[in-house]
Design an enzyme around this catalytic site. Structure first.
Site, PDB file in Angstrom:
ATOM      1  CG  LEU A 245      -1.899  -1.171   1.322  1.00  0.00           C
ATOM      2  CD1 LEU A 245      -2.754  -1.046   2.583  1.00  0.00           C
ATOM      3  CD2 LEU A 245      -2.796  -1.260   0.087  1.00  0.00           C
TER       4      LEU A 245
ATOM      5  CG  HIS B  62      -2.972   1.223  -2.715  1.00  0.00           C
ATOM      6  ND1 HIS B  62      -1.643   0.912  -2.676  1.00  0.00           N
ATOM      7  CD2 HIS B  62      -3.476   0.580  -3.805  1.00  0.00           C
ATOM      8  CE1 HIS B  62      -1.332   0.113  -3.689  1.00  0.00           C
ATOM      9  NE2 HIS B  62      -2.426  -0.102  -4.402  1.00  0.00           N
TER      10      HIS B  62
HETATM   11  P1  AMP Z   1      -3.181  -1.896  -7.388  1.00  0.00           P
HETATM   12  O1  AMP Z   1      -2.836  -2.374  -6.021  1.00  0.00           O
HETATM   13  O2  AMP Z   1      -2.034  -1.250  -8.096  1.00  0.00           O
HETATM   14  O3  AMP Z   1      -3.901  -2.940  -8.203  1.00  0.00           O
HETATM   15  O4  AMP Z   1      -4.231  -0.704  -7.184  1.00  0.00           O
HETATM   16  C1  AMP Z   1      -5.421  -0.873  -6.443  1.00  0.00           C
HETATM   17  C2  AMP Z   1      -6.353   0.280  -6.706  1.00  0.00           C
HETATM   18  O5  AMP Z   1      -5.731   1.497  -6.290  1.00  0.00           O
HETATM   19  C3  AMP Z   1      -6.688   0.438  -8.186  1.00  0.00           C
HETATM   20  O6  AMP Z   1      -8.039   0.793  -8.330  1.00  0.00           O
HETATM   21  C4  AMP Z   1      -5.772   1.547  -8.618  1.00  0.00           C
HETATM   22  O7  AMP Z   1      -6.256   2.276  -9.727  1.00  0.00           O
HETATM   23  C5  AMP Z   1      -5.739   2.407  -7.370  1.00  0.00           C
HETATM   24  N1  AMP Z   1      -4.507   3.208  -7.387  1.00  0.00           N
HETATM   25  C6  AMP Z   1      -3.238   2.750  -7.500  1.00  0.00           C
HETATM   26  N2  AMP Z   1      -2.356   3.777  -7.546  1.00  0.00           N
HETATM   27  C7  AMP Z   1      -3.103   4.923  -7.464  1.00  0.00           C
HETATM   28  C8  AMP Z   1      -2.791   6.314  -7.465  1.00  0.00           C
HETATM   29  N3  AMP Z   1      -1.541   6.762  -7.566  1.00  0.00           N
HETATM   30  N4  AMP Z   1      -3.803   7.182  -7.380  1.00  0.00           N
HETATM   31  C9  AMP Z   1      -5.091   6.755  -7.277  1.00  0.00           C
HETATM   32  N5  AMP Z   1      -5.454   5.457  -7.268  1.00  0.00           N
HETATM   33  C10 AMP Z   1      -4.475   4.550  -7.363  1.00  0.00           C
END
Ligand code: AMP
Length: 301
Positions: A24, A28
């Site tokens: 995280l 996140h």
């Molecule tokens: P991940 O763990 O990378 O699969 O991301 C989980 C969720 O967090 C997904 O919906 C991503 O789009 C969101 N997320 C990841 N990085 C960011 C960020 N920098 N800004 C906003 N949402 C994010």
């Protein structure tokens, strides 16, 4: 998890759900904090989903740190952390997949065949287990959020999808678990993605409407950084993700670029619907200034 979800439903609790692959970061956490504000119960899932990684991709080395994630989740008011095993999610003989057609043909769907099939399959399973009222996604993965939204519409799933703004470091780099792969120099180089998108946005504000010219402008800026290699740069309709030749209404400038060996994605909404307000309707992006360059945590060996 299903028993708990059933109890929440019976108690008429509004369940907010944030699916992640863990490790995280502030991106996140911003999503989790919004879920906290908007729901009675916040459920966070952490699952590095093997079926959304292609052969030769980084499934094995994807960063994981469940202890730290647990602490961060607690500090943001997560009620339940759902952390299933690979074997729980995909027991032997698993053979059912969810595939959204059309929207997954281009951009990351083209570069990473089977990726979105893996995403929609796992998200469908998580929705079925958790039965959330609202599920939160990030604009950073714009195509993913649209594909999941289409799945929910097409399959009459009883969940509202909310997409929240991209959280960036103070140099504009979209925060991502994968940024940990970058060397110090590459981390600095990665700022070129945002810089190029900003330049496209400026050009649109100054009246440029030709998508090809905008793509070339983005490419030109990225080519100034030797460690950066373009996977794709595309200007598409912000909803259908179909290629467009002229910017009209809401368009999405989107790209995937390898910085060294790390593939990074980013995007920016370009909105010409309201003259003089190119980004009208775009959720305000959030800058997280606490981190400068380099990985915040090292990959646990
Ligand atoms: P991940 O763990 O990378 O699969 O991301 C989980 C969720 O967090 C997904 O919906 C991503 O789009 C969101 N997320 C990841 N990085 C960011 C960020 N920098 N800004 C906003 N949402 C994010």
């Amino acid at each position: 998890m299903k028993t708990y979800a059933r109890i929440m439903k019976k108690g008429n609790k509004l369940v907010g759900f944030v699916p992640t692959m863990g490790y995280l970061h502030e991106g996140h956490l911003a999503v989790i904090r919004t879920a906290r504000k908007q729901s009675d119960v916040v459920i966070l899932s952490i699952f590095v989903n093997p079926i959304q990684f292609g052969p030769g991709e980084d499934f094995k080395k994807y960063p994981r740190d469940i202890r730290k994630d647990e602490e961060l989740a607690k500090s943001c008011g997560v009620d339940i952390l759902f952390y299933p095993d690979k074997e729980d999610m995909y027991p032997g003989g698993f053979s059912t997949y969810v595939n959204v057609e059309g929207l997954t043909d281009q951009l990351c769907g083209k570069s990473r065949p089977g990726h979105f099939r893996g995403v929609t399959t796992v998200v469908a399973k998580l929705f079925e287990i958790i039965k959330p009222d609202i599920a939160y996604f990030g604009q950073k993965d714009a195509q993913q959020a649209l594909v999941v939204g289409k799945m929910v519409d097409d399959l009459n799933m009883d969940v509202t999808i909310k997409t929240l703004p991209t959280v960036r470091d103070d140099d504009g780099v979209a925060i991502s678990s994968r940024n940990v792969y970058l060397s110090k120099t590459e981390r600095k180089d990665a700022a070129v993605l945002y810089k190029s998108l900003e330049a496209a946005h400026q050009a649109v504000e100054s009246g440029e409407r030709n998508a090809k010219k905008l793509v070339e402008r983005i490419r030109g800026i990225i080519s100034t950084v030797p460690s950066a290699k373009v996977d794709y740069i595309s200007i598409v309709d912000a909803r259908s993700l179909k290629g467009i030749s002229r910017i009209k209404g809401e368009a999405l400038a989107t790209l995937a670029v390898f910085v060294g060996k790390t593939r990074l994605i980013d995007n920016m909404i370009l909105n010409t619907a309201v003259p003089g307000a190119i980004r009208a309707g775009q959720p305000k992006e959030v800058r997280h200034a606490a981190k400068k360059y380099g990985p915040v945590r090292s990959i646990p060996q």
